[in-house]
Enzyme design. Structure first.
Site, PDB file in Angstrom:
ATOM      1  N   ASP A 218      -5.789  -3.146   5.357  1.00 42.97           N
ATOM      2  CA  ASP A 218      -4.681  -2.657   4.668  1.00 42.97           C
ATOM      3  C   ASP A 218      -3.637  -2.561   5.904  1.00 42.97           C
ATOM      4  OD1 ASP A 218      -2.913  -0.529   4.215  1.00 42.97           O
ATOM      5  OD2 ASP A 218      -4.526   1.194   3.711  1.00 42.97           O
TER       6      ASP A 218
ATOM      7  N   LYS B 101       4.617   2.924  -1.050  1.00 38.23           N
ATOM      8  CA  LYS B 101       5.363   3.187   0.391  1.00 38.23           C
ATOM      9  C   LYS B 101       6.434   2.221   0.410  1.00 38.23           C
ATOM     10  CE  LYS B 101       2.038   6.100   1.066  1.00 38.23           C
ATOM     11  NZ  LYS B 101       1.135   5.998   0.240  1.00 38.23           N
TER      12      LYS B 101
ATOM     13  N   TYR C 201      -6.564   5.735   7.256  1.00 42.46           N
ATOM     14  CA  TYR C 201      -5.977   6.877   6.607  1.00 42.46           C
ATOM     15  C   TYR C 201      -7.224   7.651   5.825  1.00 42.46           C
ATOM     16  CZ  TYR C 201      -3.958   8.615   1.899  1.00 42.46           C
ATOM     17  OH  TYR C 201      -3.538   9.474   0.901  1.00 42.46           O
TER      18      TYR C 201
ATOM     19  N   ARG D 135      -4.602  -3.572 -20.643  1.00 44.13           N
ATOM     20  CA  ARG D 135      -5.256  -3.182 -19.214  1.00 44.13           C
ATOM     21  C   ARG D 135      -5.578  -4.436 -18.649  1.00 44.13           C
ATOM     22  NH1 ARG D 135      -9.497  -0.838 -21.219  1.00 44.13           N
ATOM     23  NH2 ARG D 135     -11.154  -2.307 -20.351  1.00 44.13           N
TER      24      ARG D 135
END
Length: 394
Positions: free
Chosen positions: A184, A209, A112, A59
């Site tokens: 963003d 994306k 968004y 992690r």
């Protein structure tokens, strides 16, 4: 050569990667380990104190993920990048790294919907308030800021109606008031826009994306200075658990290699489709940053240096029912809520991606009942136009 001497198309292929020293394999190995052996107790202690380099735990660090991170950092012109489990993990991590309880965020109305819901419903539980404004009006942004404002959050071009924000001006305003600018850049991708060069402190993407490009992996990235990205890693990945899987990192790195080819093709097709839609009487309005009619065309032209992206928004005349009919009638274009795929994807935001927004807020953000969001893929543009034309006749 160093990464800084190479051009973006070459960086997309080579940055962050080198032949495996043991086998000579050109493809970086996928390291699936969750834990790593320590040579001794003293070595383990030194690694935990940060005095000795080491992997420690999956992690915290992973070689495959770090290879992908170096590739994105090179494309962004950043000191560092951290990869996270999703685009929303990137949004959460970036905000959590920069704001604390009692502090304040200024965000755009056009944003968004899940990011808006995070700011509207979740962050207040932790004492972080958000004011939503029209960020094309710098006076409104300044008026919304106060002594507690620590973040100015921007999204440009914005989801779903492609509002464009002047990042250089916004950065100057944020820094003058002691705030950081988080951008963003998912719609623009690192291929078309580099917010860090315009003054942003952090730039994030939903790597799901266009960075991925093939609709088969979920991830997010945040890039910026080594110090700020380190804090996003410490909070967003180590503490909040938003770690990216090694297999995912390998798939995303593979997608980045063709980013320029895909975006050049998709952007050229998007420009052509936007021109035709703008001339079509069945369409009430078109939003595409490359069109001179776009309200922020001059801003987009100044900060989107390799084209205007693959995203188009258009309002079908006739409102909600007309938008739904158009959505349901496409055959070549897929009806799906994602974007940045090699396939073209059509979304009706009022009933899907923006459905969680109160209608009044949605309309104030410019998301009308008949608005359609089109993510243009790499298909032949004539087939895409014929499909849209047929759907609009339905």
């Amino acid at each position: 050569m160093t990464d800084r001497t190479l051009r973006p198309a070459t960086l997309a292929v080579h940055a962050g990667e080198e032949p495996d020293p043991k086998t000579g394999a050109l493809e970086p190995p996928i390291v699936l380990a969750s834990a790593y052996a320590f040579p001794s107790a003293d070595d383990a202690a030194a690694q935990f104190r940060g005095e000795q380099d080491g992997w420690i735990y999956g992690r915290w660090r992973n070689p495959t993920v770090e290879s992908f991170e170096r590739k994105i950092a090179a494309l962004e012109g950043a000191e560092a990048t951290v990869a996270l489990a999703s685009g929303m993990a990137a949004v959460n991590g970036a905000i959590a790294a920069c704001a604390r309880a009692g502090e304040h965020v200024v965000a755009p109305r056009s944003v968004y919907a899940e990011a808006a819901r995070l700011m509207r419903e979740v962050l207040p539980r932790f004492g972080i308030e958000t004011t939503f404004v029209d960020q094309t009006d710098l006076a409104a942004v300044e008026a919304a800021m106060n002594e507690r404002t620590r973040i100015v959050y921007a999204e440009t071009p914005a989801n779903p109606n492609l509002v464009c924000t002047d990042l250089a001006a916004l950065a100057k305003l944020a820094h003058a008031r002691g705030a950081v600018l988080i951008v963003d850049g998912t719609f623009a991708t690192p291929w078309h826009q580099r917010p860090l060069a315009l003054g942003a402190d952090l730039v994030l993407h939903s790597a799901t994306k266009a960075i991925c490009g093939h609709g088969d992996a979920i991830g997010g990235v945040v890039s910026g200075s080594r110090e700020r990205v380190g804090e996003v890693r410490r909070i967003g990945v180590r503490a909040m658990g938003g770690a990216m899987a090694p297999n995912t990192a390998a798939m995303l790195a593979r997608g980045v290699r063709t980013l320029g080819l895909r975006m050049d093709r998709a952007s050229a097709s998007a420009m052509e489709l936007a021109r035709r839609l703008e001339e079509d009487r069945r369409i009430a309005r078109v939003w595409y940053p490359g069109l001179p009619s776009h309200p922020q065309h001059a801003i987009a032209r100044a900060q989107m240096t390799r084209g205007f992206g693959a995203m188009i928004a258009f309002e079908v005349a006739g409102g909600l029912e007309a938008g739904k009919r158009c959505h349901d009638a496409v055959e070549v274009i897929a009806r799906a809520v994602s974007l940045g795929d090699v396939r073209s994807l059509l979304t009706h935001p009022a009933t899907t991606t923006q459905a969680s927004m109160p209608r009044e807020q949605r309309l104030a953000a410019g998301v009308g009942d008949g608005l359609m969001r089109l993510s243009v893929g790499i298909e032949d543009v004539e087939d895409l136009w014929e499909d849209l034309d047929r759907a609009l006749r339905s």
